[in-house]
Enzyme design. Structure first.
Site, PDB file in Angstrom:
ATOM      1  NE  ARG A  60      -2.076  -1.416   3.589  1.00  0.00           N
ATOM      2  CZ  ARG A  60      -1.465  -0.743   4.462  1.00  0.00           C
ATOM      3  NH1 ARG A  60      -1.502   0.574   4.341  1.00  0.00           N
ATOM      4  NH2 ARG A  60      -0.961  -1.114   5.465  1.00  0.00           N
ATOM      5  CE  LYS A 200      -6.133  -3.430   4.553  1.00  0.00           C
ATOM      6  NZ  LYS A 200      -6.880  -4.249   5.835  1.00  0.00           N
ATOM      7  CG  HIS A 219      -7.148  -3.562  10.324  1.00  0.00           C
ATOM      8  ND1 HIS A 219      -5.576  -3.248  10.524  1.00  0.00           N
ATOM      9  CD2 HIS A 219      -7.068  -4.195   9.466  1.00  0.00           C
ATOM     10  CE1 HIS A 219      -5.135  -3.922   9.529  1.00  0.00           C
ATOM     11  NE2 HIS A 219      -5.818  -4.545   8.933  1.00  0.00           N
ATOM     12  CB  SER A 239      -0.719  -6.146   7.158  1.00  0.00           C
ATOM     13  OG  SER A 239      -1.898  -6.041   6.621  1.00  0.00           O
ATOM     14  CE  LYS A 243      -5.941  -8.084  10.304  1.00  0.00           C
ATOM     15  NZ  LYS A 243      -4.584  -7.907   9.778  1.00  0.00           N
ATOM     16  CB  THR A 244      -4.803 -14.180   7.985  1.00  0.00           C
ATOM     17  OG1 THR A 244      -5.320 -13.086   7.312  1.00  0.00           O
ATOM     18  CG2 THR A 244      -5.310 -15.381   6.804  1.00  0.00           C
ATOM     19  CG  ASP A 258      -7.937  -7.489   6.755  1.00  0.00           C
ATOM     20  OD1 ASP A 258      -6.988  -7.441   7.635  1.00  0.00           O
ATOM     21  OD2 ASP A 258      -7.943  -6.388   5.903  1.00  0.00           O
ATOM     22  NE  ARG A 324      -0.654  -8.753   1.592  1.00  0.00           N
ATOM     23  CZ  ARG A 324      -1.351  -8.638   3.162  1.00  0.00           C
ATOM     24  NH1 ARG A 324      -2.302  -9.441   3.327  1.00  0.00           N
ATOM     25  NH2 ARG A 324      -0.585  -7.969   4.068  1.00  0.00           N
TER      26      ARG A 324
END
Length: 532
Positions: A60, A200, A219, A239, A243-244, A258, A324
């Site tokens: 990003r 996003k 988030h 990130s 989390k995932t 997410d 990813r």
């Protein structure tokens, strides 16, 4: 040429977009795959995946995100965190972008942000690249085909990577642009092929709209006990903090990985898919996610692969460490069909501590939870943002500052209010370093993290003995089954305890200095809970 039951050319002309080439409306996955391959946007991978690269932008560009400063939002946007753009600059940007679009082919997807129909928004996603259309079709929620006949967009996103902004003419920072205009209900993205900007931008939009309805945008990932949505857990984190990975627990039902909302009726996913990091992904540690890398339509982004066999290299980060894969939620066997859960019973705040100071898990009081939520301490990991090549300690308020258009206290107060109303046990979990700082110590063993989380979620962790951490004042378990006792006391994992003490003192000072910005806006108990 247009596909679908309605004329997207006519719909886009309502916004002044005319004279496009072919317009492909709501193509489904096989057609999007075919278009991407015909246009040589990617390579067909194992199992029918799509292998793509994003050029020079592999993460990003948060500094290139702008909000148009109009009267309706001037007093509600957190301008210290969101670069402003003038209405004149946006108007010029829009005019130049739609002129650039003429004669070019575009892909339109009509999708939904939010699993709860009471709080969802309709999104029209207009993309120059077929694979971006496939990506966002995975990531947002897909209406039933019959619902598309009467679909009316609340907001429109136009993503045109081949367009370059003019900083002077468009009142922006660089040739890369993510511009949000709440009055015109438009988001314009240009100059970057990184697909994450699409999702996003929608998350940032929901982060602005939902607090006005008393809904906490988060988030976070989320899951619940199988057959028991009341037993919901949410996992806050930037990130790369887990989390995932940590929410994809085969013993629990996945709500999402997410972005979620917490309303008066419970938790709901914003998305319809997952965007998982694949570096060092293995079938042993993360079998469900690994399996998606060989499923039809999965978009595999910036991964090195064998030109002949198409075998993926999960360790080669020469393109980026931020490699990813994007896939629909249905590819995870234990994913929730409704993508909704109850009020969180457990709130986990994930941090990747590159200093090697924080314990693997700590129990927080509500006041401490608000303190650590507003602090948002973690380490940016390599590749997630442009220019980050190794873990970099940072404070990202609400565990997602780049996506927060309102002041942090808005989200912090919502969180505190909901914890007080519905009750939740709060935990701080360090997935970063132990035995030393980055470069000396080692990454926290994922097996230990999973064991600690299992104990927290099943309630057994509340039964063990706790000690008070001398640095931060939160409670740390002394001994937990299946976890080495030494790991629970970071100071003991260091060869040089004096070096640990110095590092801990440094981190405490960083916390205090960072939190000073919030002191005028918070209650005394949060101030008192700050440091032990």
């Amino acid at each position: 040429m247009a596909s679908g039951r309605v004329n997207p050319q006519f719909q886009l002309s309502d916004q002044g977009i005319n004279d496009l080439g072919n317009v492909y409306y709501n193509l489904i996955e096989p057609a999007l795959m075919q278009q991407a391959l015909v246009r040589e946007e990617g390579t067909l991978g194992e199992g029918g995946t799509l292998l793509v690269t994003t050029g020079k932008f592999t993460g990003r560009s948060p500094k290139d995100k702008h909000v148009v400063k109009t009267e309706s939002v001037a007093d509600s946007i957190w301008w210290d965190n969101n670069a402003e753009m003038s209405s004149e600059g946006f108007d010029a940007l829009y005019a130049d972008m739609i002129e650039h679009m003429k004669g070019r082919d575009y892909f339109v997807q009509d999708l939904v942000g939010g699993a709860d129909p009471a709080h969802s928004i309709n999104m029209r996603m207009v993309t120059e690249l077929a694979w971006h259309s496939l990506f966002i079709r995975h990531m947002l929620r897909r209406p039933e085909r019959d619902a598309l006949d009467d679909f009316v967009a609340d907001f429109t996103v136009i993503n045109c990577p081949s367009f370059s902004a003019d900083p002077e003419r468009h009142n922006c920072r660089s040739e890369t642009i993510i511009a949000m205009n709440f009055d015109r209900k438009l988001i314009l993205i240009g100059g970057s092929e990184y697909a994450g900007e699409n999702k996003k931008s929608v998350f940032t939009l929901l982060n602005y709209l939902l607090p006005e309805k008393g809904i906490m945008p988060m988030h976070c990932s989320a899951n619940h006990a199988i057959g028991n949505p009341v037993d919901t857990a949410v996992f806050f984190g930037l990130s790369g903090t887990g989390k995932t990975t940590l929410s994809a627990d085969p013993a629990r039902t996945l709500i999402g990985d997410d972005e979620h909302g917490w309303s008066d009726t419970g938790t709901f996913n914003f998305e319809g898919g997952c965007y998982a990091k694949t570096i060092s992904l293995s079938p042993e540690a993360e079998p469900e996610i690994y399996a998606t890398t060989k499923k039809f339509g999965t978009v595999i982004e910036n991964m090195v692969f064998d030109a002949e066999t198409l075998e993926l290299d999960f360790e080669d980060d020469s393109l980026t460490a931020n490699m990813r894969c994007a896939y629909p939620m249905s590819y995870i066997a234990n994913a929730s069909e409704t993508a909704m859960g109850g009020h969180p019973k457990n709130i986990i705040m994930l941090t990747c501590d590159a200093f090697g100071v924080l314990p693997p898990i700590a129990r927080l009081t509500p006041a401490q939870a608000m303190y650590h939520f507003l602090s948002g301490f973690t380490s940016k990991v390599a590749g997630t943002e442009r220019g980050v090549t190794e873990p970099e300690p940072t404070f990202s308020t609400c565990f997602g500052a780049p996506f927060m258009p309102r002041r942090p206290e808005v989200y912090g107060n919502l969180l505190r209010e909901k914890i007080a109303r519905h009750g939740a046990t709060c935990w701080l979990v360090n997935t970063g370093w132990t035995g030393g700082a980055f470069g000396v110590g080692s990454r926290m063993p994922i097996q230990a993290t999973r064991a600690l989380l299992t104990a927290a979620l099943d309630g057994s962790l509340t039964e063990v003995e706790f000690r008070k951490d001398p640095n931060f004042g939160f409670e740390v378990p002394v001994s937990v089954p299946d976890v080495a006792d030494i790991l629970l006391d970071p100071r003991r994992t260091w060869d040089n305890v004096e070096a640990y003490d110095a590092q801990a003192a440094k981190l405490v000072t960083m916390f205090v200095d960072n939190f000073a910005q919030y002191v005028p806006y918070i209650d005394e108990d949060v101030k008192a809970a700050a440091i032990g």
